[in-house]
Design a protein around this motif. Structure first.
Motif, PDB file in Angstrom:
ATOM      1  N   UNK A   1      49.011  28.875  51.610  1.00 45.35           N
ATOM      2  CA  UNK A   1      49.005  29.963  51.908  1.00 45.35           C
ATOM      3  C   UNK A   1      50.478  30.764  51.169  1.00 45.35           C
ATOM      4  N   UNK A   2      51.446  29.971  51.302  1.00 44.60           N
ATOM      5  CA  UNK A   2      52.160  31.229  50.421  1.00 44.60           C
ATOM      6  C   UNK A   2      52.947  30.156  48.921  1.00 44.60           C
ATOM      7  N   UNK A   3      53.478  30.443  47.586  1.00 42.04           N
ATOM      8  CA  UNK A   3      53.487  29.766  47.023  1.00 42.04           C
ATOM      9  C   UNK A   3      54.668  29.614  46.983  1.00 42.04           C
ATOM     10  N   UNK A   4      55.946  30.185  47.715  1.00 47.90           N
ATOM     11  CA  UNK A   4      57.004  29.219  47.754  1.00 47.90           C
ATOM     12  C   UNK A   4      57.351  28.019  48.925  1.00 47.90           C
TER      13      UNK A   4
ATOM     14  N   UNK B   1      43.336  36.042  37.589  1.00 54.15           N
ATOM     15  CA  UNK B   1      42.909  36.950  38.541  1.00 54.15           C
ATOM     16  C   UNK B   1      43.142  36.111  39.917  1.00 54.15           C
ATOM     17  N   UNK B   2      44.656  35.643  40.129  1.00 50.09           N
ATOM     18  CA  UNK B   2      45.469  35.280  40.998  1.00 50.09           C
ATOM     19  C   UNK B   2      45.918  36.404  41.543  1.00 50.09           C
ATOM     20  N   UNK B   3      47.397  35.890  41.853  1.00 53.33           N
ATOM     21  CA  UNK B   3      48.364  37.094  42.358  1.00 53.33           C
ATOM     22  C   UNK B   3      49.058  36.652  41.942  1.00 53.33           C
ATOM     23  N   UNK B   4      50.558  37.814  42.280  1.00 54.33           N
ATOM     24  CA  UNK B   4      51.528  37.027  41.318  1.00 54.33           C
ATOM     25  C   UNK B   4      52.451  36.163  42.139  1.00 54.33           C
ATOM     26  N   UNK B   5      52.620  35.207  40.509  1.00 58.12           N
ATOM     27  CA  UNK B   5      53.267  34.368  41.233  1.00 58.12           C
ATOM     28  C   UNK B   5      54.671  33.714  40.612  1.00 58.12           C
TER      29      UNK B   5
ATOM     30  N   UNK C   1      59.391  29.971  40.056  1.00 57.80           N
ATOM     31  CA  UNK C   1      59.521  28.854  40.438  1.00 57.80           C
ATOM     32  C   UNK C   1      57.608  28.103  39.415  1.00 57.80           C
ATOM     33  N   UNK C   2      57.491  28.699  40.625  1.00 56.22           N
ATOM     34  CA  UNK C   2      55.365  28.337  40.065  1.00 56.22           C
ATOM     35  C   UNK C   2      55.663  27.713  38.666  1.00 56.22           C
ATOM     36  N   UNK C   3      55.692  30.188  37.789  1.00 57.70           N
ATOM     37  CA  UNK C   3      55.331  29.822  36.761  1.00 57.70           C
ATOM     38  C   UNK C   3      56.416  29.139  34.974  1.00 57.70           C
ATOM     39  N   UNK C   4      57.761  29.064  35.898  1.00 58.80           N
ATOM     40  CA  UNK C   4      58.210  27.884  35.729  1.00 58.80           C
ATOM     41  C   UNK C   4      58.284  26.735  35.097  1.00 58.80           C
TER      42      UNK C   4
ATOM     43  N   UNK D   1      58.594  37.740  34.945  1.00 57.85           N
ATOM     44  CA  UNK D   1      59.214  38.756  36.046  1.00 57.85           C
ATOM     45  C   UNK D   1      58.656  39.850  36.093  1.00 57.85           C
ATOM     46  N   UNK D   2      57.991  40.114  35.234  1.00 56.27           N
ATOM     47  CA  UNK D   2      57.219  41.904  34.685  1.00 56.27           C
ATOM     48  C   UNK D   2      55.528  41.440  34.740  1.00 56.27           C
ATOM     49  N   UNK D   3      55.212  42.324  35.944  1.00 55.88           N
ATOM     50  CA  UNK D   3      53.401  42.242  36.036  1.00 55.88           C
ATOM     51  C   UNK D   3      52.490  43.015  34.221  1.00 55.88           C
ATOM     52  N   UNK D   4      52.089  41.882  34.236  1.00 54.42           N
ATOM     53  CA  UNK D   4      51.211  41.796  32.444  1.00 54.42           C
ATOM     54  C   UNK D   4      51.676  42.213  32.024  1.00 54.42           C
ATOM     55  N   UNK D   5      53.560  41.741  31.213  1.00 46.60           N
ATOM     56  CA  UNK D   5      53.565  41.948  30.545  1.00 46.60           C
ATOM     57  C   UNK D   5      54.886  40.999  29.822  1.00 46.60           C
TER      58      UNK D   5
END
Length: 176
Positions: free
Chosen positions: A66-69, A89-93, A96-99, A142-146
């Motif tokens: 429910x919460x990614x953190x 097509x998920x959500x902003x990570x 802690x997750x993407x690293x 850290x930035x969306x799609x960049x």
């Protein structure tokens, strides 16, 4: 050379074909992360995401935080020890997750970045009369799609294309 192990994150139909390609190409899918089931429609029946349906059909390990953190989720995710995370097509990570994975986390986005960052890139390409669009893979930051670009695959937009037909073209391109 050993293929990297993968955690896959996605939800809608657009994310199913790339997951299917990963499975069919023999990658070790340690887990599939998708949204929690939720009530939908008149009868408020519980609805599974298309990615969850595919994952169940292929006996893949599914996590639906429910919460990614959430510390419990972060512990479960870390315990999978995947080499790389793939996001479509998920959500902003959160960081802690993407690293977490050694080889990084990359996203596949339905536009030729930097064009149409964020939501609804297919619709915006059509609204703005673009002749081409495509899919871009890039490492998440850290930035969306960049983040740092990995690759672009161009797709022509035909005069008869609409959001549905262009969606399908891009979905199949995203799985190559």
């Amino acid at each position: 050379m050993k293929k990297p192990s993968v955690v896959y994150m996605g939800t809608p139909d657009f994310a199913v074909e790339p997951l299917k390609a990963i499975v069919e190409n023999g990658y070790d899918v340690k887990g599939v992360i998708t949204v929690a089931d939720k009530p939908s429609g008149r009868g408020q029946k519980m609805r599974k995401s298309p990615v969850k349906v595919f994952a169940e059909e292929n006996n893949l390990n599914i996590l639906q935080p429910l919460k990614l953190k959430d510390p419990v989720f972060l512990e479960q995710l870390s315990a999978l020890k995947a080499d790389i995370f793939v996001v479509i097509a998920f959500r902003m990570l959160p960081r802690e997750v993407w690293q977490m994975p050694e080889l990084g986390t990359f996203n596949i986005h339905g536009s030729l970045l930097p064009n149409y960052r964020g939501a609804a890139p297919i619709n915006w390409a059509l609204i703005n009369g673009e002749q081409k669009t495509g899919v871009t893979s890039f490492f998440i930051n850290e930035e969306i799609d960049s983040g740092s670009l990995i690759s672009n695959i161009e797709v022509d937009i035909a005069d008869e294309d609409n959001a549905g037909t262009l969606h399908d073209k891009l979905m199949h391109s995203a799985s190559s």
